[in-house]
Design a protein around this motif. Structure first.
Motif, PDB file in Angstrom:
ATOM      1  N   THR A  67      16.617 -50.625  75.946  1.00 40.74           N
ATOM      2  CA  THR A  67      15.527 -51.567  76.203  1.00 40.74           C
ATOM      3  C   THR A  67      15.382 -52.436  74.958  1.00 40.74           C
ATOM      4  OG1 THR A  67      13.878 -50.118  75.218  1.00 40.74           O
ATOM      5  CG2 THR A  67      14.252 -49.879  77.607  1.00 40.74           C
ATOM      6  N   GLU A  68      14.663 -53.526  75.121  1.00 48.74           N
ATOM      7  CA  GLU A  68      14.440 -54.431  73.993  1.00 48.74           C
ATOM      8  C   GLU A  68      13.724 -53.699  72.842  1.00 48.74           C
ATOM      9  OE1 GLU A  68      13.622 -59.143  73.952  1.00 48.74           O
ATOM     10  OE2 GLU A  68      12.189 -57.947  75.065  1.00 48.74           O
ATOM     11  N   GLU A  69      12.743 -52.863  73.193  1.00 55.26           N
ATOM     12  CA  GLU A  69      11.975 -52.106  72.182  1.00 55.26           C
ATOM     13  C   GLU A  69      12.913 -51.194  71.391  1.00 55.26           C
ATOM     14  OE1 GLU A  69      10.910 -52.643  75.311  1.00 55.26           O
ATOM     15  OE2 GLU A  69       9.372 -54.044  74.585  1.00 55.26           O
ATOM     16  N   MET A  70      13.833 -50.531  72.132  1.00 55.26           N
ATOM     17  CA  MET A  70      14.771 -49.599  71.498  1.00 55.26           C
ATOM     18  C   MET A  70      15.670 -50.337  70.496  1.00 55.26           C
ATOM     19  SD  MET A  70      17.272 -47.215  73.749  1.00 55.26           S
ATOM     20  CE  MET A  70      16.125 -46.534  74.896  1.00 55.26           C
ATOM     21  N   VAL A  71      16.157 -51.511  70.919  1.00 56.30           N
ATOM     22  CA  VAL A  71      17.057 -52.284  70.049  1.00 56.30           C
ATOM     23  C   VAL A  71      16.292 -52.757  68.808  1.00 56.30           C
ATOM     24  CG1 VAL A  71      18.505 -54.358  69.874  1.00 56.30           C
ATOM     25  CG2 VAL A  71      18.511 -53.003  71.989  1.00 56.30           C
ATOM     26  N   LEU A  72      15.067 -53.250  69.023  1.00 53.51           N
ATOM     27  CA  LEU A  72      14.285 -53.745  67.877  1.00 53.51           C
ATOM     28  C   LEU A  72      13.953 -52.621  66.899  1.00 53.51           C
ATOM     29  CD1 LEU A  72      11.931 -56.268  69.662  1.00 53.51           C
ATOM     30  CD2 LEU A  72      13.619 -56.824  67.889  1.00 53.51           C
ATOM     31  N   ALA A  73      13.644 -51.439  67.440  1.00 54.92           N
ATOM     32  CA  ALA A  73      13.336 -50.295  66.563  1.00 54.92           C
ATOM     33  C   ALA A  73      14.588 -49.922  65.758  1.00 54.92           C
ATOM     34  CB  ALA A  73      12.851 -49.119  67.388  1.00 54.92           C
ATOM     35  N   ALA A  74      15.743 -49.868  66.425  1.00 61.50           N
ATOM     36  CA  ALA A  74      16.987 -49.502  65.740  1.00 61.50           C
ATOM     37  C   ALA A  74      17.362 -50.563  64.699  1.00 61.50           C
ATOM     38  CB  ALA A  74      18.112 -49.339  66.759  1.00 61.50           C
ATOM     39  N   ALA A  75      17.046 -51.823  65.013  1.00 58.56           N
ATOM     40  CA  ALA A  75      17.417 -52.932  64.111  1.00 58.56           C
ATOM     41  C   ALA A  75      16.677 -52.881  62.772  1.00 58.56           C
ATOM     42  CB  ALA A  75      17.171 -54.271  64.802  1.00 58.56           C
ATOM     43  N   ALA A  76      15.659 -52.036  62.698  1.00 61.61           N
ATOM     44  CA  ALA A  76      14.952 -51.874  61.417  1.00 61.61           C
ATOM     45  C   ALA A  76      15.916 -51.325  60.350  1.00 61.61           C
ATOM     46  CB  ALA A  76      13.758 -50.952  61.591  1.00 61.61           C
ATOM     47  N   ALA A  77      17.021 -50.707  60.793  1.00 59.62           N
ATOM     48  CA  ALA A  77      18.004 -50.156  59.839  1.00 59.62           C
ATOM     49  C   ALA A  77      18.949 -51.230  59.298  1.00 59.62           C
ATOM     50  CB  ALA A  77      18.816 -49.067  60.539  1.00 59.62           C
ATOM     51  N   VAL A  78      18.803 -52.467  59.806  1.00 56.32           N
ATOM     52  CA  VAL A  78      19.731 -53.542  59.398  1.00 56.32           C
ATOM     53  C   VAL A  78      19.155 -54.325  58.216  1.00 56.32           C
ATOM     54  CG1 VAL A  78      20.831 -55.700  60.151  1.00 56.32           C
ATOM     55  CG2 VAL A  78      20.559 -53.793  61.775  1.00 56.32           C
ATOM     56  N   SER A  79      19.974 -54.540  57.213  1.00 56.58           N
ATOM     57  CA  SER A  79      19.538 -55.422  56.119  1.00 56.58           C
ATOM     58  C   SER A  79      20.612 -56.478  55.877  1.00 56.58           C
ATOM     59  CB  SER A  79      19.267 -54.617  54.844  1.00 56.58           C
ATOM     60  OG  SER A  79      20.380 -53.790  54.562  1.00 56.58           O
ATOM     61  N   LEU A  80      20.170 -57.599  55.327  1.00 64.13           N
ATOM     62  CA  LEU A  80      21.084 -58.703  55.041  1.00 64.13           C
ATOM     63  C   LEU A  80      21.083 -58.872  53.524  1.00 64.13           C
ATOM     64  CD1 LEU A  80      22.698 -60.541  56.899  1.00 64.13           C
ATOM     65  CD2 LEU A  80      20.821 -62.174  56.855  1.00 64.13           C
ATOM     66  N   VAL A  81      22.199 -58.492  52.915  1.00 65.03           N
ATOM     67  CA  VAL A  81      22.240 -58.445  51.450  1.00 65.03           C
ATOM     68  C   VAL A  81      23.027 -59.644  50.908  1.00 65.03           C
ATOM     69  CG1 VAL A  81      22.967 -57.013  49.482  1.00 65.03           C
ATOM     70  CG2 VAL A  81      22.127 -55.931  51.576  1.00 65.03           C
ATOM     71  N   PRO A  82      22.403 -60.449  50.038  1.00 57.92           N
ATOM     72  CA  PRO A  82      23.114 -61.630  49.540  1.00 57.92           C
ATOM     73  C   PRO A  82      24.162 -61.293  48.476  1.00 57.92           C
ATOM     74  CG  PRO A  82      20.910 -61.499  48.572  1.00 57.92           C
ATOM     75  CD  PRO A  82      21.039 -60.329  49.496  1.00 57.92           C
ATOM     76  N   SER A  83      25.276 -62.038  48.507  1.00 55.10           N
ATOM     77  CA  SER A  83      26.210 -62.018  47.370  1.00 55.10           C
ATOM     78  C   SER A  83      26.308 -63.475  46.921  1.00 55.10           C
ATOM     79  CB  SER A  83      27.568 -61.458  47.803  1.00 55.10           C
ATOM     80  OG  SER A  83      28.230 -62.408  48.608  1.00 55.10           O
ATOM     81  N   ASP A  84      27.211 -63.801  46.024  1.00 59.60           N
ATOM     82  CA  ASP A  84      27.293 -65.178  45.509  1.00 59.60           C
ATOM     83  C   ASP A  84      27.522 -66.194  46.613  1.00 59.60           C
ATOM     84  OD1 ASP A  84      26.840 -64.495  43.016  1.00 59.60           O
ATOM     85  OD2 ASP A  84      28.901 -64.726  42.267  1.00 59.60           O
ATOM     86  N   THR A  85      28.415 -65.848  47.554  1.00 57.60           N
ATOM     87  CA  THR A  85      28.858 -66.852  48.523  1.00 57.60           C
ATOM     88  C   THR A  85      28.454 -66.559  49.953  1.00 57.60           C
ATOM     89  OG1 THR A  85      30.910 -65.660  48.747  1.00 57.60           O
ATOM     90  CG2 THR A  85      30.902 -67.496  47.191  1.00 57.60           C
ATOM     91  N   THR A  86      27.922 -65.345  50.230  1.00 61.66           N
ATOM     92  CA  THR A  86      27.607 -65.006  51.622  1.00 61.66           C
ATOM     93  C   THR A  86      26.485 -63.982  51.683  1.00 61.66           C
ATOM     94  OG1 THR A  86      28.617 -64.424  53.747  1.00 61.66           O
ATOM     95  CG2 THR A  86      29.404 -63.202  51.847  1.00 61.66           C
ATOM     96  N   PHE A  87      26.193 -63.491  52.891  1.00 56.81           N
ATOM     97  CA  PHE A  87      25.261 -62.379  53.101  1.00 56.81           C
ATOM     98  C   PHE A  87      26.015 -61.311  53.868  1.00 56.81           C
ATOM     99  CE2 PHE A  87      22.456 -65.932  52.501  1.00 56.81           C
ATOM    100  CZ  PHE A  87      21.345 -65.408  51.867  1.00 56.81           C
ATOM    101  N   HIS A  88      25.781 -60.049  53.500  1.00 56.06           N
ATOM    102  CA  HIS A  88      26.448 -58.952  54.209  1.00 56.06           C
ATOM    103  C   HIS A  88      25.428 -58.184  55.030  1.00 56.06           C
ATOM    104  CE1 HIS A  88      30.042 -59.594  51.821  1.00 56.06           C
ATOM    105  NE2 HIS A  88      29.226 -59.777  50.793  1.00 56.06           N
ATOM    106  N   ALA A  89      25.717 -58.011  56.318  1.00 54.11           N
ATOM    107  CA  ALA A  89      24.842 -57.186  57.159  1.00 54.11           C
ATOM    108  C   ALA A  89      25.175 -55.722  56.877  1.00 54.11           C
ATOM    109  CB  ALA A  89      25.060 -57.518  58.628  1.00 54.11           C
ATOM    110  N   ARG A  90      24.146 -54.963  56.497  1.00 56.05           N
ATOM    111  CA  ARG A  90      24.349 -53.532  56.203  1.00 56.05           C
ATOM    112  C   ARG A  90      23.580 -52.685  57.204  1.00 56.05           C
ATOM    113  NH1 ARG A  90      25.221 -53.871  50.305  1.00 56.05           N
ATOM    114  NH2 ARG A  90      27.310 -54.748  50.354  1.00 56.05           N
ATOM    115  N   LEU A  91      24.079 -51.483  57.455  1.00 56.82           N
ATOM    116  CA  LEU A  91      23.401 -50.527  58.344  1.00 56.82           C
ATOM    117  C   LEU A  91      22.938 -49.349  57.508  1.00 56.82           C
ATOM    118  CD1 LEU A  91      25.502 -50.099  61.616  1.00 56.82           C
ATOM    119  CD2 LEU A  91      23.398 -51.374  61.235  1.00 56.82           C
TER     120      LEU A  91
END
Ligand code: C5P
Length: 231
Positions: A67-91
């Motif tokens: 469900t949408e709620e389930m995906v949004l709750a799980a997505a709390a584990a996602v972070s977007l970490v910047p480097s010099d030239t890009t962003f890395h999605a981390r779990l």
């Protein structure tokens, strides 16, 4: 496309180069390269949809009950970490590139991308990443829903057979057979159909057909457009 550069309103538009297009049209690799050439940061919006999908798979392997709620709750584990030239999605704080690009995620990501609140979640993260930085963003709706005022908008297209051939070449690191290309073309066309409603070409986007272009040529073309727009 790009309005006259002398216009002050034009100068106030955010320093965003938005690159949209269908699956395997070379958006991410092109965007990364363009960002490097311009000294901008690259943001891959598809990686966030993939990360939300991978995070949900870790919690609930059966996507039929998502469900949408389930995906949004799980997505709390996602972070977007910047480097010099890009962003890395981390779990959960960890690099998970292989998981994000794997078949289990690829076959379910379109389902997740149809959820309106997940789209809002991705769009917020992409806009936050772009705040205070000049960026090259790639996805399906960057030039329409997310950055309608982007300084440069590109829509990349390529013949499905060629897109499949390039994707396999990258994945297998050898020349693919005709059968392999045919199978991959079929998978790409199916994903295009699933993504149709979220793939939007902005009326003011420049269409770049890369079927007969080398990556170097397409990067050079986009960099030239961006430099003209930012003069
Ligand atoms: O670009 P990539 O193939 O990694 O994107 C994965 C999926 O994320 C797409 O198939 C699409 O369903 C979704 N997507 C989207 N809107 C974006 C970027 C990606 O719906 N802006």
């Amino acid at each position: 496309m790009i309005s006259p550069v002398s216009d002050t309103a034009e100068r106030r538009r955010p320093l965003v180069v938005a690159i949209d297009g269908p699956a395997a049209s070379g958006k991410s690799s092109t965007a990364k390269w363009v960002a490097r050439e311009l000294g901008f940061r690259h943001v891959d919006s598809g990686a966030l949809y993939r990360a939300a999908t991978a995070a949900t798979l870790r919690v609930q392997p059966d996507s039929a009950v998502w469900t949408e709620e389930m995906v949004l709750a799980a997505a709390a584990a996602v972070s977007l970490v910047p480097s010099d030239t890009t962003f890395h999605a981390r779990l959960a704080g960890q690099e998970a590139e292989e998981e994000l690009r794997g078949g289990a995620v690829t076959s379910r990501v379109s389902l997740v991308a149809k959820m309106p609140r997940v789209r809002a979640w991705v769009n917020d993260r992409v806009r936050a990443a772009a705040a205070g930085h000049a960026v090259v963003v790639d996805g399906r709706d960057m030039g329409t829903a997310v950055f309608p005022q982007a300084r440069v908008k590109i829509f990349l297209v390529a013949d499905p057979w060629e897109r499949a051939r390039r994707r396999l070449l990258q994945r297998l690191e050898r020349l693919p057979t005709e059968e392999e290309i045919a199978e991959e073309t079929d998978a790409l066309v199916q994903r295009d159909a699933k993504d149709e409603s979220q793939t939007q070409r902005a009326a003011d986007a420049v269409l770049v057909d890369t079927t007969f272009l080398t990556q170097e040529d397409q990067v050079a073309r986009i960099v030239a457009l961006a430099k003209t727009a930012m003069r």
